[in-house]
Design a protein around this motif. Structure first.
Motif, PDB file in Angstrom:
ATOM      1  N   TYR A 286      87.035  49.663  69.496  1.00  0.00           N
ATOM      2  CA  TYR A 286      86.925  48.430  70.278  1.00  0.00           C
ATOM      3  C   TYR A 286      86.250  48.774  71.598  1.00  0.00           C
ATOM      4  N   PHE A 287      85.411  47.872  72.080  1.00  0.00           N
ATOM      5  CA  PHE A 287      84.898  47.921  73.453  1.00  0.00           C
ATOM      6  C   PHE A 287      85.038  46.547  74.077  1.00  0.00           C
ATOM      7  N   MET A 288      85.242  46.519  75.374  1.00  0.00           N
ATOM      8  CA  MET A 288      85.358  45.248  76.098  1.00  0.00           C
ATOM      9  C   MET A 288      84.088  44.403  75.942  1.00  0.00           C
ATOM     10  N   SER A 289      82.937  45.085  75.798  1.00  0.00           N
ATOM     11  CA  SER A 289      81.651  44.387  75.759  1.00  0.00           C
ATOM     12  C   SER A 289      81.349  43.710  74.425  1.00  0.00           C
ATOM     13  N   ASP A 368      97.375  49.800  56.103  1.00  0.00           N
ATOM     14  CA  ASP A 368      97.297  50.319  54.739  1.00  0.00           C
ATOM     15  C   ASP A 368      98.631  50.125  54.015  1.00  0.00           C
ATOM     16  N   GLU A 369      98.532  49.814  52.725  1.00  0.00           N
ATOM     17  CA  GLU A 369      99.745  49.550  51.943  1.00  0.00           C
ATOM     18  C   GLU A 369     100.659  50.775  51.850  1.00  0.00           C
ATOM     19  N   LYS A 370     100.094  51.972  52.047  1.00  0.00           N
ATOM     20  CA  LYS A 370     100.894  53.187  51.864  1.00  0.00           C
ATOM     21  C   LYS A 370     100.948  54.114  53.075  1.00  0.00           C
ATOM     22  N   ASN A 371      99.812  54.336  53.765  1.00  0.00           N
ATOM     23  CA  ASN A 371      99.778  55.473  54.691  1.00  0.00           C
ATOM     24  C   ASN A 371     100.087  55.168  56.168  1.00  0.00           C
ATOM     25  N   HIS A 372     100.554  53.946  56.475  1.00  0.00           N
ATOM     26  CA  HIS A 372     101.020  53.606  57.824  1.00  0.00           C
ATOM     27  C   HIS A 372      99.903  53.648  58.887  1.00  0.00           C
ATOM     28  N   HIS A 373      98.654  53.643  58.465  1.00  0.00           N
ATOM     29  CA  HIS A 373      97.525  53.634  59.394  1.00  0.00           C
ATOM     30  C   HIS A 373      96.710  52.363  59.187  1.00  0.00           C
ATOM     31  N   LEU A 374      96.072  51.908  60.275  1.00  0.00           N
ATOM     32  CA  LEU A 374      95.206  50.739  60.196  1.00  0.00           C
ATOM     33  C   LEU A 374      93.846  51.092  59.600  1.00  0.00           C
ATOM     34  N   HIS A 375      93.288  50.169  58.835  1.00  0.00           N
ATOM     35  CA  HIS A 375      91.874  50.236  58.471  1.00  0.00           C
ATOM     36  C   HIS A 375      91.110  49.698  59.684  1.00  0.00           C
ATOM     37  N   LYS A 376      90.196  50.492  60.233  1.00  0.00           N
ATOM     38  CA  LYS A 376      89.548  50.111  61.496  1.00  0.00           C
ATOM     39  C   LYS A 376      88.032  50.306  61.424  1.00  0.00           C
ATOM     40  N   ALA A 377      87.297  49.401  62.059  1.00  0.00           N
ATOM     41  CA  ALA A 377      85.851  49.593  62.219  1.00  0.00           C
ATOM     42  C   ALA A 377      85.620  50.615  63.327  1.00  0.00           C
ATOM     43  N   VAL A 378      84.485  51.313  63.268  1.00  0.00           N
ATOM     44  CA  VAL A 378      84.153  52.335  64.267  1.00  0.00           C
ATOM     45  C   VAL A 378      82.931  51.879  65.048  1.00  0.00           C
ATOM     46  N   PHE A 379      83.005  52.014  66.379  1.00  0.00           N
ATOM     47  CA  PHE A 379      81.897  51.659  67.269  1.00  0.00           C
ATOM     48  C   PHE A 379      81.554  52.862  68.156  1.00  0.00           C
ATOM     49  N   ILE A 380      80.268  53.088  68.376  1.00  0.00           N
ATOM     50  CA  ILE A 380      79.838  54.081  69.367  1.00  0.00           C
ATOM     51  C   ILE A 380      79.098  53.329  70.459  1.00  0.00           C
ATOM     52  N   GLY A 381      79.511  53.570  71.703  1.00  0.00           N
ATOM     53  CA  GLY A 381      78.930  52.841  72.830  1.00  0.00           C
ATOM     54  C   GLY A 381      78.345  53.776  73.871  1.00  0.00           C
ATOM     55  N   GLU A 382      77.266  53.342  74.510  1.00  0.00           N
ATOM     56  CA  GLU A 382      76.657  54.073  75.625  1.00  0.00           C
ATOM     57  C   GLU A 382      77.163  53.506  76.937  1.00  0.00           C
ATOM     58  N   VAL A 383      77.461  54.396  77.888  1.00  0.00           N
ATOM     59  CA  VAL A 383      77.881  53.958  79.217  1.00  0.00           C
ATOM     60  C   VAL A 383      76.724  53.215  79.893  1.00  0.00           C
ATOM     61  N   LYS A 384      77.045  52.066  80.486  1.00  0.00           N
ATOM     62  CA  LYS A 384      76.065  51.309  81.271  1.00  0.00           C
ATOM     63  C   LYS A 384      76.362  51.514  82.757  1.00  0.00           C
ATOM     64  N   ALA A 385      75.456  51.126  83.605  1.00  0.00           N
ATOM     65  CA  ALA A 385      75.604  51.352  85.047  1.00  0.00           C
ATOM     66  C   ALA A 385      76.821  50.653  85.629  1.00  0.00           C
ATOM     67  N   ASP A 386      77.279  49.571  84.965  1.00  0.00           N
ATOM     68  CA  ASP A 386      78.433  48.830  85.482  1.00  0.00           C
ATOM     69  C   ASP A 386      79.763  49.339  84.924  1.00  0.00           C
ATOM     70  N   GLY A 387      79.729  50.465  84.168  1.00  0.00           N
ATOM     71  CA  GLY A 387      80.970  51.032  83.631  1.00  0.00           C
ATOM     72  C   GLY A 387      81.403  50.424  82.313  1.00  0.00           C
ATOM     73  N   GLN A 388      80.611  49.500  81.797  1.00  0.00           N
ATOM     74  CA  GLN A 388      80.862  48.947  80.465  1.00  0.00           C
ATOM     75  C   GLN A 388      80.085  49.768  79.423  1.00  0.00           C
ATOM     76  N   PHE A 389      80.216  49.394  78.154  1.00  0.00           N
ATOM     77  CA  PHE A 389      79.563  50.141  77.082  1.00  0.00           C
ATOM     78  C   PHE A 389      78.669  49.219  76.271  1.00  0.00           C
ATOM     79  N   ASN A 390      77.497  49.727  75.931  1.00  0.00           N
ATOM     80  CA  ASN A 390      76.585  49.018  75.047  1.00  0.00           C
ATOM     81  C   ASN A 390      76.715  49.636  73.656  1.00  0.00           C
ATOM     82  N   VAL A 391      77.141  48.843  72.682  1.00  0.00           N
ATOM     83  CA  VAL A 391      77.355  49.374  71.326  1.00  0.00           C
ATOM     84  C   VAL A 391      75.999  49.716  70.694  1.00  0.00           C
TER      85      VAL A 391
END
Length: 428
Positions: A286-289, A368-391
């Motif tokens: 997750y990113f705020m942006s 997950d029905e068995k392993n107690h972990h969430l299925h999650k999407a993955v995002f990679i973000g670059e730092v921007k000058a304002d401290g936010q991230f650009n995916v």
């Protein structure tokens, strides 16, 4: 009339017992206690304080809509103060004395490892909201942060790709404890499987609270002279501030040596001049942006809450990945309680299997029905000058967690579900 009142009271009492409460809870009528176990002081407060705050916001949100099965959530907040043995002591108090129905807490893996035997002994329920090294599966824990295949491995694959810069040499830099060391063990094996030689991997560790990164950043610059280099940072807590400041001081730009971080988000960059850091990376779920109505609503709710409660940083309200994971975990716990029609730990654990929730990221996450972990999407973000991230990169959809990494020998023989035969010891 008296007889009718008596039967009403009897019915209410039976409902309370069915909901997993004894006679003690009956006197409290319609409240349920829930624990919040985060460091509000010490080296990890920079990251954990906001998780306490977002948990309280989520409880308020749920209470405003009628609570959980009609019960108002009563938060019991404790401060383990970045002291790992104190985490276990505080967890024991929450379960044994405060009789909480669930606990939302911990950031570092050493704090989670500290409390784990307590939750298993007392049959408590912990929701853990931060990315971690895997290599663990407990009946009493739900992991709403990322396993290595949902963060670390995709990030390194991206940096190896042409799109990510084609890195050939690797600095694995972390805080000296179980999460960075185990993650780097996995990453070293992964890099070797891709043909990277030992001489092209430099592994470094610093203690919690470390503040002088001058020599380390100079060493990274020297190492990078041997070929295209990337840094994988598992630095945790307030040490991230001096590390990123030193990158800026020595002019180590992302175009020269990109740094990808697994424990740096919007909150950790709050106190840093991010202009020299533009282009450095973070891998999260997750990113705020992220744009979308679900995230807009989450950010708006958080900004209003921070302002109303006069929280530190309310003038610049920020959201981040572990905040989202906390929010998801609390809502899934509520749904599981209502499905089970009970606060009883074992009934809630059973009801958690397959729970879904549309997260602020806009992705519908599934437990997950068995392993107690969430299925999650993955995002990679670059730092921007304002401290936010650009995916700059993301998976096509949610990824199933692999708690047991295939890059650690012997894991292929381990079960992808907790051993429920390890029955909790009776409460004393």
């Amino acid at each position: 009339m008296k007889r009718r009142s008596f039967f009403k009271a009897l019915a209410l009492g039976a409902a309370l017992v069915a909901a997993g409460f004894g006679g003690q809870a009956y006197a409290q009528a319609k409240t349920v206690k829930v624990g919040v176990l985060h460091s509000l002081s010490g080296t990890m407060a920079i990251s954990e304080t906001v998780l306490k705050d977002v948990a309280l916001m989520t409880f308020d949100e749920i209470n405003a809509k009628g609570g959980v099965m009609g019960y108002k959530i009563e938060a019991v907040v404790v401060d383990p103060a970045s002291n790992w043995p104190l985490f276990a002591e505080k967890a024991r108090g929450l379960i044994s004395q405060d009789k909480v129905a669930a606990v939302f807490g911990c950031w570092t893996s050493v704090s989670r490892k500290s409390v784990l035997p307590v939750f298993e002994e007392l049959n408590g329920l912990l929701f853990y909201p931060v990315q971690y090294e895997g290599e663990e599966l407990s009946k009493n824990v739900f992991y709403t942060g990322a396993a290595p295949n949902q963060q670390a491995i995709p990030a390194v694959e991206y940096l190896m790709s042409k799109e990510g810069g084609g890195a050939k040499r690797w600095v694995l830099l972390g805080t000296d404890y179980v999460y960075p060391r185990t993650t780097n063990k996995i990453l070293r094996a992964f890099l070797k499987s891709k043909g990277v030689a030992d001489k092209d991997i430099d592994e470094k560790y610093t203690p919690f609270g470390h503040s002088d990164y001058q020599t380390i950043v100079a060493d990274i610059k020297k190492f990078s002279a041997g070929g295209k280099t990337a840094v994988v940072s598992t630095i945790n807590g307030d040490s991230n501030v001096p590390f990123y400041k030193e990158l800026g001081n020595q002019g180590l730009k992302a175009t020269d040596v990109p740094v990808v971080a697994f424990s740096v988000g919007e909150e950790e960059l709050r106190g840093v001049d991010t202009k020299p850091l533009v282009g450095h990376l973070a891998a999260w779920n997750y990113f705020m942006s992220i744009k979308g109505p679900a995230n807009d609503a989450f950010k708006k709710e958080w900004a209003a809450y921070a302002k109303a409660k006069k929280l530190a940083g309310a003038d610049k309200p920020l959201t981040n990945d572990p905040m989202e994971a906390t929010y998801i975990g609390i809502h899934m716990w509520k749904q599981a309680v209502e499905k089970a029609k009970s606060f009883d730990t074992d009934k809630v654990i059973a009801a958690m299997a397959g729970q879904t929730y549309t997260a602020p990221s806009g992705i519908t996450s599934k437990m997950d029905e068995k392993n107690h972990h969430l299925h999650k999407a993955v995002f990679i973000g670059e730092v921007k000058a304002d401290g936010q991230f650009n995916v700059v990169w993301k998976t096509a959809g949610p990824v199933k967690a692999q708690p047991w990494s295939p890059f650690i020998a012997g894991n292929d023989k381990k079960k992808d579900e907790p051993d429920v035969a390890l029955a909790a010891a009776p409460k004393k």
